[in-house]
Enzyme design. Structure first.
Site, PDB file in Angstrom:
ATOM      1  N   ARG A 130       7.719   0.216  18.270  1.00  0.00           N
ATOM      2  CA  ARG A 130       7.237  -1.127  18.632  1.00  0.00           C
ATOM      3  C   ARG A 130       8.390  -1.820  19.354  1.00  0.00           C
ATOM      4  O   ARG A 130       9.486  -1.917  18.813  1.00  0.00           O
ATOM      5  CB  ARG A 130       6.835  -1.901  17.377  1.00  0.00           C
ATOM      6  CG  ARG A 130       6.547  -3.365  17.639  1.00  0.00           C
ATOM      7  CD  ARG A 130       5.924  -4.077  16.458  1.00  0.00           C
ATOM      8  NE  ARG A 130       4.532  -3.714  16.273  1.00  0.00           N
ATOM      9  CZ  ARG A 130       3.663  -4.396  15.523  1.00  0.00           C
ATOM     10  NH1 ARG A 130       4.050  -5.493  14.907  1.00  0.00           N
ATOM     11  NH2 ARG A 130       2.416  -3.991  15.389  1.00  0.00           N
ATOM     12  N   HIS A 157      -1.608  -2.581  22.856  1.00  0.00           N
ATOM     13  CA  HIS A 157      -1.613  -2.263  21.425  1.00  0.00           C
ATOM     14  C   HIS A 157      -2.730  -1.231  21.191  1.00  0.00           C
ATOM     15  O   HIS A 157      -3.751  -1.529  20.579  1.00  0.00           O
ATOM     16  CB  HIS A 157      -1.849  -3.547  20.620  1.00  0.00           C
ATOM     17  CG  HIS A 157      -1.481  -3.440  19.175  1.00  0.00           C
ATOM     18  ND1 HIS A 157      -0.915  -2.308  18.618  1.00  0.00           N
ATOM     19  CD2 HIS A 157      -1.587  -4.333  18.159  1.00  0.00           C
ATOM     20  CE1 HIS A 157      -0.691  -2.518  17.342  1.00  0.00           C
ATOM     21  NE2 HIS A 157      -1.102  -3.729  17.024  1.00  0.00           N
ATOM     22  N   GLN A 160      -4.310  -0.434  17.730  1.00  0.00           N
ATOM     23  CA  GLN A 160      -5.200  -1.486  17.255  1.00  0.00           C
ATOM     24  C   GLN A 160      -6.626  -1.261  17.775  1.00  0.00           C
ATOM     25  O   GLN A 160      -7.601  -1.366  17.034  1.00  0.00           O
ATOM     26  CB  GLN A 160      -4.668  -2.849  17.716  1.00  0.00           C
ATOM     27  CG  GLN A 160      -5.499  -4.019  17.248  1.00  0.00           C
ATOM     28  CD  GLN A 160      -5.485  -4.183  15.741  1.00  0.00           C
ATOM     29  OE1 GLN A 160      -4.423  -4.243  15.139  1.00  0.00           O
ATOM     30  NE2 GLN A 160      -6.651  -4.230  15.111  1.00  0.00           N
ATOM     31  N   ASP A 252      -7.525 -13.266  18.668  1.00  0.00           N
ATOM     32  CA  ASP A 252      -6.141 -12.912  18.314  1.00  0.00           C
ATOM     33  C   ASP A 252      -5.316 -14.200  18.381  1.00  0.00           C
ATOM     34  O   ASP A 252      -5.802 -15.225  18.889  1.00  0.00           O
ATOM     35  CB  ASP A 252      -5.610 -11.854  19.305  1.00  0.00           C
ATOM     36  CG  ASP A 252      -4.190 -11.385  18.986  1.00  0.00           C
ATOM     37  OD1 ASP A 252      -3.727 -11.609  17.843  1.00  0.00           O
ATOM     38  OD2 ASP A 252      -3.533 -10.795  19.875  1.00  0.00           O
ATOM     39  N   CYS A 292      -7.265  -8.933  14.836  1.00  0.00           N
ATOM     40  CA  CYS A 292      -6.338  -7.825  14.565  1.00  0.00           C
ATOM     41  C   CYS A 292      -5.355  -8.154  13.440  1.00  0.00           C
ATOM     42  O   CYS A 292      -4.760  -7.254  12.881  1.00  0.00           O
ATOM     43  CB  CYS A 292      -5.590  -7.463  15.840  1.00  0.00           C
ATOM     44  SG  CYS A 292      -4.677  -8.858  16.528  1.00  0.00           S
ATOM     45  N   ARG A 320      -7.099   0.807  10.424  1.00  0.00           N
ATOM     46  CA  ARG A 320      -5.859   1.221  11.086  1.00  0.00           C
ATOM     47  C   ARG A 320      -5.370   2.518  10.442  1.00  0.00           C
ATOM     48  O   ARG A 320      -4.904   3.429  11.123  1.00  0.00           O
ATOM     49  CB  ARG A 320      -4.771   0.128  10.924  1.00  0.00           C
ATOM     50  CG  ARG A 320      -5.051  -1.185  11.629  1.00  0.00           C
ATOM     51  CD  ARG A 320      -4.948  -1.072  13.128  1.00  0.00           C
ATOM     52  NE  ARG A 320      -3.688  -0.544  13.594  1.00  0.00           N
ATOM     53  CZ  ARG A 320      -2.595  -1.264  13.844  1.00  0.00           C
ATOM     54  NH1 ARG A 320      -2.624  -2.572  13.698  1.00  0.00           N
ATOM     55  NH2 ARG A 320      -1.478  -0.695  14.280  1.00  0.00           N
TER      56      ARG A 320
HETATM   57  N1   CP Z   1      -2.339  -5.852  13.806  1.00  0.00           N
HETATM   58  C1   CP Z   1      -1.056  -5.473  13.717  1.00  0.00           C
HETATM   59  O1   CP Z   1      -0.552  -4.675  14.516  1.00  0.00           O
HETATM   60  O2   CP Z   1      -0.404  -6.002  12.664  1.00  0.00           O
HETATM   61  P1   CP Z   1       1.166  -5.897  12.415  1.00  0.00           P
HETATM   62  O3   CP Z   1       1.837  -6.685  13.495  1.00  0.00           O
HETATM   63  O4   CP Z   1       1.378  -6.485  11.051  1.00  0.00           O
HETATM   64  O5   CP Z   1       1.556  -4.457  12.483  1.00  0.00           O
HETATM   65  N1  NVA Z   2      -0.895 -10.382  20.205  1.00  0.00           N
HETATM   66  C1  NVA Z   2      -0.199 -10.258  18.956  1.00  0.00           C
HETATM   67  C2  NVA Z   2      -0.717  -9.075  18.202  1.00  0.00           C
HETATM   68  C3  NVA Z   2      -0.084  -8.833  16.868  1.00  0.00           C
HETATM   69  C4  NVA Z   2      -0.623  -7.626  16.185  1.00  0.00           C
HETATM   70  C5  NVA Z   2       1.287 -10.147  19.217  1.00  0.00           C
HETATM   71  O1  NVA Z   2       1.689  -9.431  20.140  1.00  0.00           O
HETATM   72  O2  NVA Z   2       2.059 -10.780  18.497  1.00  0.00           O
END
Ligand code: CP
Ligand code: NVA
Length: 338
Positions: A130, A157, A160, A252, A292, A320
Site C-alpha cells: 500500500r 484499490h 476492494q 466512499d 468500502c 475482502r
Molecule cells: N477498505 C479498506 O481498504 O480498508 P483499510 O484501509 O482499513 O484497509
Molecule cells: N478512498 C479511500 C479508501 C480507503 C479504503 C482512501 O484512499 O483513503
C-alpha cells in the site's frame, strides 16, 4: 453370460460434474502482479468469484493450499481491512505473513523501493504493497521477482473492487446489467470499480460534485471496455439521478488518505452528496447499501443508512477475506513461465 447392462455413471463422475471448478482462462494472470483491474481479463472475475465462493462455504478444504508460502505486507498508510484480511487469509490457507513496519521501512528513505523489492523476493512468495503513489507500486513490482498486489494507491484499490462485486453477485446472483450507483468522490475506489463494473457488464451511474470527476484516462479506457461488454457508465452531478433504478448504492469517504489538507474545502463541496435517508428513500426498495470503509459517519453517510437492514457494508468487508484468499491462491500457485 448375463446381458450387457448399460453402465450407470459412477458417483465420482456425477460429483465431479457438479462441483468441477470453472475452467481457468488461458491468460489468467498473464501479468505477474495484481496492480489494477485495467490488465485483468474479464473472464477472470467469474473464475475468481467461484473459487472465493467455495472458500467461503468450506474454508477447511483450503487450509493447506498455501503451506510453506509466505507473504510480505508493506503498508505506507494505515489499514484495518486490507492488512487483517490478508494476514488472516494467509493463515487460513496454511501459509504465513510478515508485516513490515512503515516507520522502520519507509519506501525510498532507508533504502530504495527497488532494493526492498529484490530482497523481499528472496524471502517471500508475494508482496502486498500500500503506497501513496501508484508509480511507486509499479516501480516496486518491476523490481520484484514475485507477484506484487496493490493494497491501495492514490489511483486504484483493485482488491476492494473484487469484494464489492462479489457482494453484489452474492445477493443478486449475477453482475451483468446490475445497476450500481456511486455517489461521491472520483477517487481510487471509483477508478477500480469503473474497470470492474465495465468488465463484468454491470452499469455504473456516477454522481460527483463538479471538479471531482474520475480521471480522464480511466474514463477513456472505460469507454472502450464498455463497448465490448455492454456496460453503461454515466456521469452526473446529481445523486438523485444516479440512484434511479439502483441495485446497489455505493459511497466512499470525501477525504482520502493523503488529502487531509483539503478537508475543509471538500466537506463543503461534498455536502449535497451525503448518502442519507432522503437519498435512500428515493432509491428502489431492494437497493443494497455499500461502503468500502472506513466510514465517517455523519459525513458521506449517515448513521441510519450505514446500520440499515439493507446495508451490506459489513458483508462487503468480510468478503475482502474470501476474495483475497482466492486471489492469493491464484497468484501464488501459478506455474512459472519458462
Ligand atoms: N477498505 C479498506 O481498504 O480498508 P483499510 O484501509 O482499513 O484497509
Ligand atoms: N478512498 C479511500 C479508501 C480507503 C479504503 C482512501 O484512499 O483513503
Amino acid at each position: 453370460m448375463g446381458k450387457l447392462k448399460r453402465k450407470k455413471p459412477s458417483k465420482r463422475t456425477k460429483t465431479a460434474k457438479k462441483t468441477a471448478p470453472a475452467k481457468k482462462p488461458a491468460d489468467f494472470f498473464e501479468s505477474k502482479d495484481f496492480l489494477s483491474l485495467k490488465e485483468f481479463h474479464p473472464g477472470n472475475f467469474e473464475f475468481l468469484f467461484k473459487l472465493a465462493e467455495r472458500m467461503k462455504k468450506d474454508p477447511a478444504a483450503f487450509s493447506s493450499r498455501l503451506r510453506g508460502k509466505s507473504l510480505a505486507m508493506l503498508f505506507q498508510m494505515p489499514s484495518i481491512r486490507t492488512r487483517v484480511s490478508f494476514q488472516v487469509g494467509m493463515s487460513e490457507l496454511g501459509g504465513s505473513s510478515v508485516y513490515v513496519d512503515p516507520q522502520e521501512s519507509p519506501l525510498g528513505e532507508r533504502e530504495s523501493a527497488k532494493d526492498i523489492a529484490r530482497v523481499l523476493s528472496r524471502y517471500c512468495d508475494a508482496v502486498v504493497l500500500r503506497a501513496y503513489h501508484h508509480s511507486q507500486i509499479q516501480e516496486f513490482a518491476r523490481a520484484a521477482a514475485v507477484p506484487v498486489i496493490n493494497g491501495l494507491s492514490n489511483s486504484f484499490h483493485p482488491c476492494q473492487t473484487l469484494a464489492d462485486l462479489f457482494t453484489i453477485r452474492e445477493k443478486f446472483r449475477t453482475l451483468a446489467k446490475m445497476n450500481i450507483a456511486y455517489i461521491g468522490d472520483g477517487n481510487n475506489v471509483l477508478h477500480s470499480l469503473l474497470y470492474g463494473a465495465a468488465k463484468v457488464g454491470a452499469n455504473l451511474a456516477i454522481a460527483t460534485p463538479r471538479g471531482y470527476e474520475p480521471n480522464e484516462e480511466v474514463l477513456k479506457d472505460i469507454k472502450l471496455i464498455s463497448k465490448e461488454s455492454g456496460s453503461k457508465v454515466t456521469l452526473s452531478n446529481n445523486p438523485f439521478t444516479a440512484i434511479k433504478n439502483a441495485h446497489a448504492v455505493y459511497t466512499d469517504v470525501w477525504v482520502s488518505m493523503g488529502q487531509e489538507k483539503q478537508r475543509e474545502q471538500r466537506l463543503r463541496d461534498f455536502q449535497p452528496f451525503q448518502v442519507n435517508g432522503a437519498i435512500m428513500g428515493k432509491a428502489p426498495k431492494d437497493a443494497m447499501i455499500l461502503h468500502c470503509l472506513p466510514a465517517h459517519r455523519g459525513e458521506e453517510i449517515t448513521e441510519d443508512v450505514i446500520d440499515h437492514p439493507r446495508s451490506a457494508i459489513f458483508d462487503q468487508a468480510e468478503n475482502r477475506l474470501h476474495t483475497q484468499k482466492a486471489l492469493l491462491v491464484l497468484l501464488m500457485t501459478r506455474k512459472k513461465k519458462k
